[in-house]
Design a protein around this motif. Structure first.
Motif, PDB file in Angstrom:
ATOM      1  N   LEU A   1       0.853  -1.369   0.140  1.00 39.02           N
ATOM      2  CA  LEU A   1      -0.046   0.039   0.136  1.00 39.02           C
ATOM      3  C   LEU A   1       0.886   1.294  -0.050  1.00 39.02           C
ATOM      4  CD1 LEU A   1      -2.698  -0.877   2.383  1.00 39.02           C
ATOM      5  CD2 LEU A   1      -3.021  -1.012  -0.026  1.00 39.02           C
ATOM      6  N   THR A   2       2.009   1.407   0.411  1.00 34.19           N
ATOM      7  CA  THR A   2       2.995   2.535   0.674  1.00 34.19           C
ATOM      8  C   THR A   2       3.974   2.247  -0.334  1.00 34.19           C
ATOM      9  OG1 THR A   2       3.989   1.718   2.324  1.00 34.19           O
ATOM     10  CG2 THR A   2       2.372   3.152   2.873  1.00 34.19           C
ATOM     11  N   PRO A   3       4.105   3.071  -1.261  1.00 32.52           N
ATOM     12  CA  PRO A   3       5.097   2.819  -2.302  1.00 32.52           C
ATOM     13  C   PRO A   3       6.516   3.446  -1.709  1.00 32.52           C
ATOM     14  CG  PRO A   3       3.789   4.727  -3.074  1.00 32.52           C
ATOM     15  CD  PRO A   3       3.128   4.094  -1.729  1.00 32.52           C
ATOM     16  N   GLY A   4       7.627   3.153  -2.395  1.00 34.90           N
ATOM     17  CA  GLY A   4       8.814   3.418  -1.991  1.00 34.90           C
ATOM     18  C   GLY A   4       9.155   4.826  -2.564  1.00 34.90           C
ATOM     19  N   THR A   5      10.361   5.669  -2.065  1.00 35.07           N
ATOM     20  CA  THR A   5      10.528   6.838  -2.438  1.00 35.07           C
ATOM     21  C   THR A   5      11.006   6.616  -3.938  1.00 35.07           C
ATOM     22  OG1 THR A   5      12.520   6.570  -1.170  1.00 35.07           O
ATOM     23  CG2 THR A   5      10.963   7.929  -0.467  1.00 35.07           C
ATOM     24  N   GLY A   6      11.788   5.721  -4.067  1.00 36.50           N
ATOM     25  CA  GLY A   6      12.460   5.486  -5.334  1.00 36.50           C
ATOM     26  C   GLY A   6      11.386   5.346  -6.543  1.00 36.50           C
ATOM     27  N   LEU A   7      10.261   4.723  -6.327  1.00 35.69           N
ATOM     28  CA  LEU A   7       9.308   4.610  -7.167  1.00 35.69           C
ATOM     29  C   LEU A   7       8.734   5.835  -7.252  1.00 35.69           C
ATOM     30  CD1 LEU A   7       7.480   2.825  -8.777  1.00 35.69           C
ATOM     31  CD2 LEU A   7       6.080   2.133  -6.919  1.00 35.69           C
ATOM     32  N   ILE A   8       8.310   6.700  -6.149  1.00 36.44           N
ATOM     33  CA  ILE A   8       7.780   7.980  -6.577  1.00 36.44           C
ATOM     34  C   ILE A   8       8.540   8.983  -7.207  1.00 36.44           C
ATOM     35  CG2 ILE A   8       7.144   9.816  -5.146  1.00 36.44           C
ATOM     36  CD1 ILE A   8       5.984   8.052  -2.801  1.00 36.44           C
ATOM     37  N   ILE A   9      10.000   8.953  -7.073  1.00 33.24           N
ATOM     38  CA  ILE A   9      10.719   9.841  -8.007  1.00 33.24           C
ATOM     39  C   ILE A   9      10.712   9.266  -9.423  1.00 33.24           C
ATOM     40  CG2 ILE A   9      13.271  10.503  -8.317  1.00 33.24           C
ATOM     41  CD1 ILE A   9      13.590  10.142  -5.274  1.00 33.24           C
ATOM     42  N   TRP A  10      10.940   8.012  -9.620  1.00 29.61           N
ATOM     43  CA  TRP A  10      10.791   7.761 -10.830  1.00 29.61           C
ATOM     44  C   TRP A  10       9.329   7.767 -11.616  1.00 29.61           C
ATOM     45  CZ3 TRP A  10      14.498   6.683 -14.290  1.00 29.61           C
ATOM     46  CH2 TRP A  10      15.809   6.312 -13.713  1.00 29.61           C
ATOM     47  N   GLN A  11       8.579   7.747 -10.975  1.00 30.57           N
ATOM     48  CA  GLN A  11       7.015   7.758 -11.520  1.00 30.57           C
ATOM     49  C   GLN A  11       6.888   9.571 -11.665  1.00 30.57           C
ATOM     50  OE1 GLN A  11       4.283   6.436  -8.839  1.00 30.57           O
ATOM     51  NE2 GLN A  11       4.200   4.526  -9.832  1.00 30.57           N
TER      52      GLN A  11
ATOM     53  N   PHE B   1       9.335  11.315 -12.245  1.00 33.11           N
ATOM     54  CA  PHE B   1      10.436  11.792 -13.362  1.00 33.11           C
ATOM     55  C   PHE B   1       9.642  11.471 -14.802  1.00 33.11           C
ATOM     56  CE2 PHE B   1      13.826  10.330 -16.586  1.00 33.11           C
ATOM     57  CZ  PHE B   1      14.352  11.475 -16.540  1.00 33.11           C
ATOM     58  N   VAL B   2       9.033  10.370 -14.882  1.00 31.64           N
ATOM     59  CA  VAL B   2       8.263   9.653 -15.928  1.00 31.64           C
ATOM     60  C   VAL B   2       7.049  10.654 -16.348  1.00 31.64           C
ATOM     61  CG1 VAL B   2       7.068   7.726 -17.119  1.00 31.64           C
ATOM     62  CG2 VAL B   2       9.222   7.389 -15.960  1.00 31.64           C
TER      63      VAL B   2
ATOM     64  N   LEU C   1       6.714  13.957 -15.406  1.00 31.27           N
ATOM     65  CA  LEU C   1       7.201  15.094 -16.124  1.00 31.27           C
ATOM     66  C   LEU C   1       7.640  15.066 -17.425  1.00 31.27           C
ATOM     67  CD1 LEU C   1       9.070  16.924 -12.979  1.00 31.27           C
ATOM     68  CD2 LEU C   1       7.023  17.332 -13.848  1.00 31.27           C
ATOM     69  N   LEU C   2       8.551  13.898 -17.676  1.00 36.05           N
ATOM     70  CA  LEU C   2       8.939  13.567 -19.032  1.00 36.05           C
ATOM     71  C   LEU C   2       7.583  13.493 -19.906  1.00 36.05           C
ATOM     72  CD1 LEU C   2      11.514  13.125 -20.938  1.00 36.05           C
ATOM     73  CD2 LEU C   2      11.028  10.681 -20.305  1.00 36.05           C
ATOM     74  N   LEU C   3       6.924  12.741 -19.688  1.00 32.58           N
ATOM     75  CA  LEU C   3       5.660  12.567 -20.474  1.00 32.58           C
ATOM     76  C   LEU C   3       4.920  13.906 -20.670  1.00 32.58           C
ATOM     77  CD1 LEU C   3       3.579  10.744 -21.978  1.00 32.58           C
ATOM     78  CD2 LEU C   3       2.461  10.482 -19.649  1.00 32.58           C
ATOM     79  N   VAL C   4       4.878  14.821 -19.674  1.00 33.17           N
ATOM     80  CA  VAL C   4       4.104  16.138 -19.542  1.00 33.17           C
ATOM     81  C   VAL C   4       4.857  17.129 -20.780  1.00 33.17           C
ATOM     82  CG1 VAL C   4       3.659  18.211 -18.462  1.00 33.17           C
ATOM     83  CG2 VAL C   4       2.994  15.891 -17.505  1.00 33.17           C
ATOM     84  N   LEU C   5       6.374  16.954 -20.515  1.00 26.48           N
ATOM     85  CA  LEU C   5       6.998  17.585 -21.372  1.00 26.48           C
ATOM     86  C   LEU C   5       6.935  17.343 -22.976  1.00 26.48           C
ATOM     87  CD1 LEU C   5      10.297  18.243 -19.328  1.00 26.48           C
ATOM     88  CD2 LEU C   5       8.880  19.776 -19.941  1.00 26.48           C
TER      89      LEU C   5
END
Length: 164
Positions: A4-14, A16-17, A19-23
Motif C-alpha cells: 500500500l505504501t510505495p517506496g521513495t525511489g518509485l515515487i521519484i521515477w514515477q 520523473f516519467v 514530467l517527461l511525459l508532460v514535457l
C-alpha cells in the motif's frame, strides 16, 4: 502493508516519467492538439456564421418570393380584369355592329319594297289605262257605228270648244 505504501525511489521515477511525459506531450502533442482544437473552434464559428448568413439569405429570399407572388397575383388579377373588359367591349361592339347590319338590311328591304310597290302601282295604272282605252274604244265603236251619231258627237265637241 508494503504494497500500500510505495517506496521513495518509485515515487521519484514515477514523477520523473510523468514530467517527461508532460514535457513530451507539451512539446509534440499539445500544440497540435490545441491547434486542431482552435481550428475546429474556428471552423465551427465559420459554420455558425455561414449558417446565420444562409438563414438571413433564406429569409430575404422568402420575403422576395412573397413579394414576387404578390406581384404575380396582382398582375394576374389585372390581366383577368382587362380580359373581361376587352371581352365585354368586343361583345358590345359585335352587338352594335349586328344591330347596325340588321337596321341596314331592314332599311334596304323597305326601300326595295317601296320600289317594287311603285313599280306595281305604275304597272296597275298602265293596265287600268289600257283597259280604259279598250273600253272607251269599244263604247265609241258601238256608239259611233252610225253616221248620224258621229255627226252629233262632232257637233257637240265644237259647241263645247266655242263655249270655252
Amino acid at each position: 502493508m508494503e504494497l500500500l505504501t510505495p517506496g521513495t525511489g518509485l515515487i521519484i521515477w514515477q514523477t520523473f516519467v510523468f514530467l517527461l511525459l508532460v514535457l513530451l506531450l507539451a512539446r509534440f502533442a499539445w500544440k497540435p492538439i490545441l491547434g486542431s482544437l482552435k481550428e475546429r473552434e474556428e471552423s465551427i464559428k465559420k459554420a455558425l456564421e455561414t449558417a446565420e448568413q444562409a438563414r438571413a439569405e433564406m429569409a430575404r429570399i422568402q420575403a422576395d418570393n412573397e413579394k414576387i407572388f404578390k406581384e404575380a397575383r396582382e398582375e394576374r388579377d389585372r390581366l383577368l380584369k382587362e380580359a373581361r373588359e376587352a371581352s365585354s367591349r368586343l361583345k358590345d361592339d359585335a352587338q352594335a355592329d349586328a344591330k347596325k347590319a340588321a337596321d341596314k338590311i331592314i332599311d334596304d328591304a323597305r326601300a326595295a319594297i317601296q320600289v317594287e310597290k311603285q313599280a306595281a302601282l305604275k304597272d296597275v295604272r298602265i293596265q287600268v289605262a289600257m283597259f280604259s282605252l279598250q273600253i272607251a274604244e269599244q263604247l265609241m265603236k258601238k256608239n259611233l257605228s252610225s253616221d248620224k251619231a258621229q255627226k252629233e258627237l262632232v257637233d257637240g265637241f265644237i259647241k263645247e270648244l266655242k263655249l270655252n
